[in-house]
Design a protein around this motif. Structure first.
Motif, short mmCIF file in Angstrom:
data_model
loop_
_atom_site.label_atom_id
_atom_site.label_comp_id
_atom_site.label_asym_id
_atom_site.label_seq_id
_atom_site.Cartn_x
_atom_site.Cartn_y
_atom_site.Cartn_z
N GLN A 1 17.61 41.33 -35.80
CA GLN A 1 17.34 40.02 -35.76
C GLN A 1 16.38 39.63 -36.79
N GLY A 2 15.50 40.72 -37.15
CA GLY A 2 14.33 40.45 -38.16
C GLY A 2 13.06 40.22 -37.56
N TYR A 3 12.87 40.16 -36.17
CA TYR A 3 11.77 39.92 -35.61
C TYR A 3 10.70 40.92 -35.65
N LEU A 4 11.35 42.08 -35.51
CA LEU A 4 10.60 43.64 -35.58
C LEU A 4 10.67 44.07 -36.92
N ILE A 5 9.64 44.52 -37.50
CA ILE A 5 9.61 45.38 -38.60
C ILE A 5 9.15 46.66 -38.25
N SER A 6 10.01 47.91 -38.63
CA SER A 6 9.58 49.31 -38.14
C SER A 6 9.21 49.90 -39.59
N ALA A 7 8.33 51.03 -39.28
CA ALA A 7 8.09 51.94 -40.36
C ALA A 7 7.55 53.14 -39.74
N ASN A 8 7.36 54.10 -40.58
CA ASN A 8 6.80 55.56 -40.18
C ASN A 8 5.68 55.93 -40.89
N TYR B 1 5.81 37.66 -38.35
CA TYR B 1 5.49 36.31 -37.86
C TYR B 1 6.04 35.06 -38.52
N GLU B 2 6.38 35.13 -39.81
CA GLU B 2 6.92 34.12 -40.64
C GLU B 2 8.39 33.91 -40.08
N LYS B 3 9.15 34.94 -39.83
CA LYS B 3 10.49 34.76 -39.09
C LYS B 3 10.24 33.94 -37.66
N LEU B 4 9.14 34.45 -36.99
CA LEU B 4 8.99 33.93 -35.78
C LEU B 4 8.78 32.42 -35.92
N ALA B 5 7.91 32.02 -36.94
CA ALA B 5 7.55 30.75 -37.23
C ALA B 5 8.73 29.84 -37.56
N GLU B 6 9.61 30.40 -38.37
CA GLU B 6 10.90 29.53 -38.71
C GLU B 6 11.69 29.16 -37.44
N THR B 7 11.65 30.30 -36.08
CA THR B 7 12.25 30.09 -35.12
C THR B 7 11.85 29.02 -34.43
N ASN C 1 10.88 16.12 -44.70
CA ASN C 1 11.97 16.80 -45.12
C ASN C 1 11.83 17.23 -46.38
N GLN C 2 11.56 16.07 -47.23
CA GLN C 2 11.50 16.34 -48.51
C GLN C 2 10.13 17.28 -48.92
N GLU C 3 9.17 16.85 -48.22
CA GLU C 3 8.07 17.98 -48.49
C GLU C 3 8.12 19.34 -48.17
N ASN C 4 8.80 19.66 -46.94
CA ASN C 4 9.27 20.88 -46.61
C ASN C 4 10.24 21.53 -47.65
N THR C 5 11.03 20.83 -48.09
CA THR C 5 11.78 21.52 -48.99
C THR C 5 11.18 21.88 -50.39
N ALA C 6 10.01 21.04 -50.61
CA ALA C 6 9.36 21.18 -51.94
C ALA C 6 8.59 22.37 -51.56
N GLU C 7 7.85 22.78 -50.27
CA GLU C 7 6.95 23.85 -49.90
C GLU C 7 7.81 25.22 -49.97
N LYS C 8 9.19 24.95 -49.47
CA LYS C 8 9.89 26.28 -49.45
C LYS C 8 10.43 26.80 -50.87
N ASN C 9 10.72 25.75 -51.67
CA ASN C 9 10.81 26.11 -53.12
C ASN C 9 9.43 26.73 -53.77
N ASN C 10 8.47 26.26 -53.62
CA ASN C 10 7.16 26.54 -53.97
C ASN C 10 7.07 28.17 -53.45
N ASP C 11 7.32 28.39 -52.29
CA ASP C 11 7.33 29.86 -51.38
C ASP C 11 8.08 30.79 -52.28
N HIS C 12 9.20 30.52 -52.79
CA HIS C 12 10.35 31.24 -53.24
C HIS C 12 9.94 31.71 -54.71
N ARG C 13 8.94 30.47 -55.56
CA ARG C 13 8.42 30.79 -56.87
C ARG C 13 7.25 31.81 -56.71
#
Length: 288
Positions: free
Chosen positions: A80-87, A103-109, A165-177
């Protein structure tokens, strides 16, 4: 009735019902426990805190489940992407998994849950779903890790409006950039698919992709080209006549650090000539 302690006689495992609804009850219990130990961990790798345990040790914390149930819960959280594992184990043979929470995935939920509550006319301050555990008058002195739900860890979400919602969309776009192109989800998926098409065992694909994403994002030096080279060496190792009996690892294993093992083939030594053989036996030179 005297001193009643039938229900809670030891530090309880805490879980929020809303989280359990979203990801599953067992998963929510495990995730909360991992969060608790992360808050106490001093194991830092690549800028993140990690915790590690064998499944047997995790099982001691959840004695009411079988080990198989514990494994399923951890596997589900990874998928589900909530836990990240490594060795990060020093010994190459040690396959104990290290975990951290995305925690980013958890914040989206959490955001999805908040918006759902705001749009639900039946929801309100009298909910019985455990949200009052964030009340500042409750739990701040508890020693069982539940104080991690205190207000200092709670995000304040605004009303859902068109403007917001428009502000959130703009923030998401900025995150991608802000993210490097080669580490975006879609690009990593394409990169993984190229490697997966070459991998000899088509098992454990979802977990393999999660491991690949975590490995790529761990360091700039972790590139598709490096893993492609390691995969080529691994396939050559499996194709060698002396290794024909070997079964390829599941993708979920190889992409979770299995590629770090030494899969190089031993160097072939040229056959000894007669003089070489005699020299080795006596220490004298017979070819001079």
């Amino acid at each position: 009735m005297g001193n009643m302690s039938l229900l809670i006689s030891e530090p309880p495992l805490m879980v929020l019902p809303e989280l359990a609804k979203q990801i599953g009850l067992n998963e929510a219990i495990v995730l909360q426990q991992v969060h608790y130990w992360l808050s106490k961990s001093d194991k830092v790798q690549d800028g993140h805190k990690w915790v590690y345990n064998s499944y047997e040790d995790w099982h001691k914390q959840f004695p009411f489940w079988g080990i198989a149930t514990v494994k399923r819960a951890f596997t589900s959280l990874e998928k589900q992407g909530y836990l990240i594992s490594a060795n990060y184990n020093k010994a190459g043979f040690d396959k104990t998994k290290w975990y951290r929470i995305d925690y980013e995935k958890l914040a989206e939920t959490e955001s999805v849950i908040q918006r759902s509550d705001q749009n639900d006319p039946t929801s309100g301050s009298n909910r019985s779903n455990g949200a009052d555990q964030n009340d500042p008058t409750k739990g701040s002195n508890r020693s069982d890790g539940a104080d991690q739900n205190d207000p200092t860890y709670t995000r304040d979400y605004p009303e859902t409006t068109t403007e917001n919602n428009q502000e959130n969309t703009a923030e998401k776009n900025n995150d991608h950039r802000d993210k490097p192109d080669d580490l975006r989800e879609g690009v990593l998926r394409e990169s993984f698919e190229r490697l997966w098409s070459l991998y000899p065992a088509k098992r454990g694909k979802k977990a393999a992709f999660a491991h690949y994403k975590a490995w790529r994002r761990k360091s700039k030096q972790n590139t598709e080209a490096i893993l492609a080279e390691k995969l080529q060496a691994y396939k050559a190792y499996l194709a060698a006549p002396q290794n024909s009996w070997r079964r390829p690892q599941d993708g979920s294993t190889w992409f979770n650090g299995g590629f770090e093992d030494d899969w190089s083939l031993p160097q072939q030594q040229p056959p000894l000539g007669r003089n070489d053989y005699l020299n080795g036996l006596t220490g004298r030179r017979y070819d001079e």
